[in-house]
Design an enzyme around this catalytic site. Structure first.
Site, mmCIF file in Angstrom:
data_model
loop_
_atom_site.group_PDB
_atom_site.id
_atom_site.type_symbol
_atom_site.label_atom_id
_atom_site.label_comp_id
_atom_site.label_asym_id
_atom_site.label_seq_id
_atom_site.Cartn_x
_atom_site.Cartn_y
_atom_site.Cartn_z
ATOM 1 C CB CYS A 114 -60.363 47.817 -18.303
ATOM 2 S SG CYS A 114 -60.135 49.400 -16.994
ATOM 3 C CB CYS A 169 -56.512 50.405 -16.017
ATOM 4 S SG CYS A 169 -57.368 50.247 -14.599
ATOM 5 C CD GLU A 174 -55.243 47.854 -13.513
ATOM 6 O OE1 GLU A 174 -55.330 46.848 -14.531
ATOM 7 O OE2 GLU A 174 -56.223 47.863 -12.617
ATOM 8 C CG HIS A 209 -60.456 49.538 -12.215
ATOM 9 N ND1 HIS A 209 -60.603 49.130 -13.479
ATOM 10 C CD2 HIS A 209 -61.891 49.862 -11.999
ATOM 11 C CE1 HIS A 209 -61.913 48.990 -13.931
ATOM 12 N NE2 HIS A 209 -62.736 49.383 -13.322
#
Length: 170
Positions: free
Chosen positions: A96, A99, A68, A66
């Site tokens: 999410c 993260c 992040e 992801h």
């Protein structure tokens, strides 16, 4: 602090948030070009970007890739520490659960979100993992920075994806 000084401080912070969200959007556009969900992230420390990331789950075939997580990894390397205590993270889409957990674990001070994610967001949409009082760290949260631009990019991406699937291209 008087009201005028406070108003100037808020205006300065808004301008700073706009500036760095534009940088996160540039990262999201990299993901878009690669046909990844267009999510971008930058981490700022002392007025400088120390970590950048964009969604790479499909390309890397890795559910952890992801935006992040990519940015946190780079920022930690740059800082020489896993603690990013005086950093601000800018991300185009609400984090999410994974993260959000990583943000809390990294002790990031503040998170600025472009648009919210009602299906998977854990910075206020479904729940807010950034502000669980029982955790040893809570995160300041600002939402809606360049919201329309971030939201439009996501909508365009998924519209194009649906078209490709409908036409058998995907």
């Amino acid at each position: 602090m008087d009201q005028k000084t406070e108003d100037l401080k808020c205006a300065d912070q808004e301008a700073i948030d706009q500036k760095y969200m534009r940088e996160a959007i540039k990262q999201a556009k990299k993901a878009y070009t690669l046909e990844e969900v267009p999510i971008g992230c930058v981490i700022v420390y002392d007025g400088k970007i120390i970590g950048r990331g964009y969604n790479r789950r499909t390309i890397d075939k890795n559910p952890l890739a992801h935006a992040e997580i990519q940015a946190i990894r780079k920022a930690s390397r740059k800082m020489g520490d896993w603690r990013l205590e005086d950093c601000t993270l800018y991300v185009t889409l609400e984090p999410c659960q994974m993260c959000s957990g990583a943000i809390v674990q990294a002790r990031i001070k503040r998170v600025v979100v472009g648009c919210m994610n009602p299906k998977a967001g854990c910075a206020g949409s479904i729940l807010n993992l950034l502000d669980v009082k029982e955790f040893n760290h809570q995160v300041e949260l600002t939402t809606g920075v360049r919201e329309e631009e971030c939201s439009r990019m996501m909508k365009e991406f998924f519209r194009e994806l649906r078209e490709k699937r409908k036409n058998g291209e995907f």
